[in-house]
Scaffold this motif. Sequence first.
Motif, PDB file in Angstrom:
ATOM      1  N   CYS A 290      -5.475   0.975   7.908  1.00  0.00           N
ATOM      2  CA  CYS A 290      -5.446   1.967   6.825  1.00  0.00           C
ATOM      3  C   CYS A 290      -6.836   2.088   6.212  1.00  0.00           C
ATOM      4  CB  CYS A 290      -4.405   1.553   5.779  1.00  0.00           C
ATOM      5  SG  CYS A 290      -4.376   2.551   4.299  1.00  0.00           S
TER       6      CYS A 290
ATOM      7  N   HIS B 239      -0.080   3.778   3.467  1.00  0.00           N
ATOM      8  CA  HIS B 239       0.247   3.640   4.892  1.00  0.00           C
ATOM      9  C   HIS B 239       1.680   3.136   5.095  1.00  0.00           C
ATOM     10  CE1 HIS B 239      -1.363  -0.594   4.405  1.00  0.00           C
ATOM     11  NE2 HIS B 239      -0.301  -0.841   5.136  1.00  0.00           N
TER      12      HIS B 239
ATOM     13  N   CYS C 179      -7.490  -0.594   0.251  1.00  0.00           N
ATOM     14  CA  CYS C 179      -6.442  -1.179   1.078  1.00  0.00           C
ATOM     15  C   CYS C 179      -7.117  -2.022   2.155  1.00  0.00           C
ATOM     16  CB  CYS C 179      -5.579  -0.104   1.726  1.00  0.00           C
ATOM     17  SG  CYS C 179      -4.389  -0.792   2.881  1.00  0.00           S
TER      18      CYS C 179
ATOM     19  N   CYS D 140       0.837  -1.203   0.000  1.00  0.00           N
ATOM     20  CA  CYS D 140       0.000   0.000   0.000  1.00  0.00           C
ATOM     21  C   CYS D 140       0.872   1.253   0.000  1.00  0.00           C
ATOM     22  CB  CYS D 140      -0.911  -0.018   1.215  1.00  0.00           C
ATOM     23  SG  CYS D 140      -1.935   1.442   1.345  1.00  0.00           S
TER      24      CYS D 140
HETATM   25 ZN   LIG Z   1      -3.073   1.045   3.152  1.00  0.00          ZN
END
Ligand SMILES: [Zn+2]
Length: 518
Positions: free
Chosen positions: A462, A436, A457, A433
């Motif tokens: 997140c 994050h 995500c 991701c």
């Molecule tokens: Zn994420």
Amino acid sequence: MTVSVGQPKVNKDYHSVVAPKNQTDKTESYAMARYAVVEQPQASYGTPPEFTTLKRIASRLQAQVKQTTRLTNALHEALTCVFTELATLAPNIAADWVLMMLMKYPTAKRIAAARLSSLTKIPYLLPEKALEIQNAAKRTVSKQSSELDEELIQDLVGELQHSLSEEKRRKQLLVKAFNALPKGPHQRIATIKGIGDQTAAAIVATAISIDRFETDRKLVGYYGIFPRELQSGVDKFGRPIPPGKKVMCKQGNDLVRGLLWQCAKCASAANGGNPEVRALYLRRLEAGDTAMCAWGYCMTKLLRQVYGVWTTDTDFDPEYEARRRAARQAAQQADRIKGKAETEVSGHKDVSGSEETGKVVTNTPASMEPVSHSDDIVHDDPSAGTVQAEVAPTAARPLIDFAELRSRISMADVLTKMGYSFRVGAGQHRGKCPLHDPSVGRGKPFSVNFKREVFRCFESSCGCQGNVLDLWSAYRKLPLYESALDLAKTFNIELPDQRRSSPRKKQKKLGGHTPPTP
Ligand SMILES: [Zn+2]
């Protein structure tokens, strides 16, 4: 300690991947263990004892339905040799009158030789239809009609008639078993207009408990009811199918699908008593879908209503959604009067929750919101509120047509700009991701669907999701409005002004704001 009952089909499939060429006790136990350790399947649900009879009858019924389909196909095939034209004259070859006619006059030759008066004695065979069929039989291109062919057709017809009556009997048995169940929220399903006892029984027999499904989407997914876009092929008349034409996916439980199909037809009728399904049906037709596809959407809608009444243990209320919509509109009106909502931001927010997007609103009451589709709504930008407060509602900032802006920038463009690497040309992407801290969690929680232009995500801390605009907003840590301006500037796009076109119409055309695939 919980012991999960393994699913034979899953284990077998997994085994064929892990050890495609060997099948020994060793490889099988290895595959099972590996599946449990690597995939960590969810605990499987046992069937409560009071449901076992219902479940057993349902699976017997399902087997019979399959048998009927198989025999119908076999009859179709056999008929192509003895009376090809019948398939176009009788759309449902398994209809009672067709079977009765074929039992008596199994080939084109016999139909042509029959007296018209004896043909019309067959129930439900109208004189015009009989004449039409006889004329076709006289001109038929089929050559074969030996006594053996006649016998074969009669044999198939007899078997099919038997299978159909057996199917009917098992359906009655299923309803009996459903009515004999102890009282519970599952009984509410039968209160939904358009869903009869049989369908309610079949749904309960296959789903068993609604607690297995966290959201209504999962219930719909379980039955595999999705409209699917075709890219090629021909229809049954041999005409090429235009790309983008939608048909219903043929996965999932075919017993429930077949029954729901009939329900969707009933519920979408003008006097069906289910205004929401009816409205959806008309909306889909207006959007250019075929009736078949529109019914497919109605099936989804019905399942969402099932989810609603089953989880909340309340009877079906046809006016429920209309009332909720009215309340929502009133609240929005109140917001507008207070001057809280700034036109452009709320305009954007509006899209995600509105039905204009073709997304179906559930029948779930407000108290159930966290488990209904509300988790699909993408915008939860806390900073948006502060911006709204800072700027006067009539500030001289340009109004942004968010939908237009979204349509001009692709997910791939934005990800590339962010320096994120992915395989170009793929329909889906799964990876780390970019939003994050990579040290949080593990695996590949970030999923992008390039076709639908959405991302999500799956890392719980997140949880970012949405469209290009949401992605840019999260990446640049800007509120939506500012991120839209920033995105346009970054990509050198002259921002379209919302005032020039009706935003609602446009967003509908572009498909609006769609939630990501889970
Ligand atoms: Zn994420």
